[in-house]
Design a protein around this motif. Structure first.
Motif: not given
Lengths: 413, 413
Positions: A110-119
């Motif tokens: 999988a590719r990881i996408f940095d999950a911010p608090a504000d999606l």
């Protein structure tokens, strides 16, 4: 009805031992091998509907589709980590810094996408990177506020309420999924057998529940499937009550509803036991509930045997009706307020439903669900008998996965 | 930094004993007495906004406002049971047949409305019976599909996205709420002290986690606050990893993140212990994290002391920055990826937030939150130190509720 007392009680060795490490590795390999087909089914649906991506939010789905393990209670503290996007050629998993290493290990493809608090702030960049313009979102899973925020953040992207595709796919069980449910059922069966000597007058409900939990957790379960219900006497009339300080008394029923989790898959069973000589009223209710359960199993067997044709299988509504008719004929219809059963797998309650409001279409196959009629006499007593059942229409097979005896069990009072 | 070895290790008797039944009854009475004021605050907000009712969906809220206890995992199998409507003069609790008796017992003042599987079908009748035309609904809690179905079922009723009123109220803690968090923190402190002799080289992480769970569950906790993290050596660099079969080795750190639940209220603490002689690198990281935590507490104390004026309290963003500055100055800013802390109470994570993206306004008061800086060196080691802190601006008070020592603890290796 057959009755078992002290000498005839089940013992742990009557049931399968916990799975070996080798079997567990085999299941992990089976999942790995099955994932392309699971993703393929979802992608075919996207393509057919002219959609570019699926945005999933539930822990069962990220485990099923990508192998990422998020715990049951963990969803609430994980933020957006574990949410994911499936496109025609990628699986993109959201993960904040706490989850990056875990996702890299569990879902190496999988590719990881940095999950911010504000999606919402990152949503346009995420969709751009995925090349997605029309995105399917399960509207039963996404909070309304998040939907609105995502829609506002990327006005050029169309959010489309998605049918419950993955739920429908998950209802049909692969062999290695059934094996894990069988293993979880055996962990529960063995634990109950080991618990029996501890079910005695004077012991509080909560102590029995805790002992049963320890037996499952030390007997092969990585977690419970749900909080254990242990309800004595008139408390058994609470079909969903919590165990408390109340102590067992001779002549009472004790209702135990519990399940184990093994390699992610759940079991669920209920037994209503007698502590000391049963009251005639309780015995009569027990035999009624047992007959109702047998009627449901009979309806399943009749459907599965006729044609070995999945389309000939009964609906969840019909199976519920078969059990309910028995209870209604005895004048207890209003004392059986809940549905007959529910599918089980990575979640404790999933498709298919067996109830009065279940869809009027053939049950999926192969699938696993509970069959759990109950009769509850408020303030007096309650009885429920619950087994997991495998239904495989193509094989003409209906099999109880719960092996613990269903006869009247009388413990020393 | 002070260091404790074998002789100086904490023991269970250093910490408060589990609460007596009498204290527990006192808390139940305090809740009963506090509920009219809690409902009053919500009703004042409804009146001010010209709204007739609030439709709540979360288990924390039904417990806080009406006393109905729904377990953490239970929400998923409860259907609509436990959801509720607050109007100017009623609390109406949805309950299907499984929950009726429980709700009647736990919330005797509430009206019970039979919860069907298809809530939309019953929605017009429910609102008619409540006399509600404009209904506040927390849009972060309700799935989009349910919102759409309810809106379509009663076109004459206006659904209004509600601000997170109850979250804001719950962040301000009553004395009997703080007492329960203190009791939950003590259960965790005592359990860790009792666990220390079992933390030895050769023992798998999962076994240590399970032992710690048993100590809490048998030491006054009705449940865990969340799944325990027990991470050894380089696994400690996973700030949210699950304990596995990996065995402790001499010279490693072991990071334990865990909490108890007492009468519904949670605790949360992390300690990073040393098994055998610590590596100089690990000791340096430990001292850095301890200094960062002290800086955050210092910022809180400075704010609380100045004016005894709640408006002078620092923001969650400022307190995070105070800790983060210490870690950044040491060149480890990018190794501290998560926020500094979170409020705690009926939920493990609730308001207020202490993080880079937290609101830039004074913290609520009195309130309780975690202060948990960490430094994670991927593939090598990790250290986090987490305490619960009570902040009471009006009293000029900042108090650590977690009593377990924070010095370097070296266990026999």
């Amino acid at each position: 009805m057959t009755r078992r007392t002290t000498r005839g009680l089940p013992v742990p060795a009557d049931f399968a031992a916990p799975p070996s490490e080798r079997r567990r590795r085999g299941w992990a390999e089976a999942d790995l091998a099955a994932r392309p087909a699971r993703l393929g089914r979802l992608r075919a649906r996207l393509a057919e509907a002219g959609l570019d991506a699926y945005f999933g939010l539930r822990r069962e789905e990220i485990r099923y589709l990508a192998g990422v393990v998020i715990g049951e209670g963990e969803e609430k503290v994980a933020g957006h980590s574990g949410r994911f996007l499936v496109t025609a050629d990628e699986v993109i998993v959201l993960a904040d810094s706490r989850y990056t290493l875990q996702v890299r290990r569990e879902a190496p493809g999988a590719r990881i996408f940095d999950a911010p608090a504000d999606l919402a702030g990152a949503w346009p960049a995420l969709l751009d990177s995925a090349g997605a313009r029309r995105v399917a979102v399960p509207a039963g899973d996404i909070p309304r506020a998040l939907w609105e925020a995502l829609a506002a953040a990327a006005p050029g992207v169309e959010l489309v309420p998605a049918p419950t595709w993955v739920d429908a796919d998950r209802a049909v069980k692969e062999p290695a999924e059934v094996e894990r449910i069988v293993a979880a059922a055996a962990v529960a069966d063995r634990a109950l057998a080991a618990l029996l000597p501890a079910i005695r007058p004077g012991v509080p409900e909560a102590r029995i529940a805790w002992r049963l939990e320890m037996l499952m957790r030390e007997g092969g379960a990585e977690a419970l499937a749900f909080d254990i219900a242990c309800l004595a006497g008139s408390n058994a009339a609470l079909p969903h009550g919590s165990p408390g300080p109340r102590r067992l008394r001779p002549g009472q029923v004790v209702l135990l509803d519990f399940g184990a989790q093994v390699a992610g898959y759940r079991s669920d069973m209920t037994r209503t036991l007698f502590v000391g000589e049963p009251a005639a009223r309780d015995l009569a209710v027990y035999e009624l509930v047992a007959r109702a359960q047998a009627a449901a199993i009979g309806a399943l067997e009749a459907g599965a045997a006729v044609a070995r044709d999945p389309a000939a299988l009964p609906s969840g509504r019909e199976v519920d009706a078969a059990a309910r008719a028995v209870i209604e004929a005895a004048g207890h219809g209003r004392h059986f307020g809940h549905g007959l059963g529910h599918g089980i797998g990575l979640a404790t309650h999933e498709r298919p439903a067996l109830s009065r409001s279940a869809p009027d279409e053939p049950l999926p196959s192969p699938t696993v669900f509970s069959v759990e009629p109950g009769v509850y006499l408020g303030g007096r007593t309650g009885v429920r008998i619950e087994d997991l059942v495998l239904l495989d229409g193509a094989a003409g097979r209906v099999e109880r996965l719960t092996r613990f005896p269903r006869e009247v069990l009388v413990l020393p009072g």
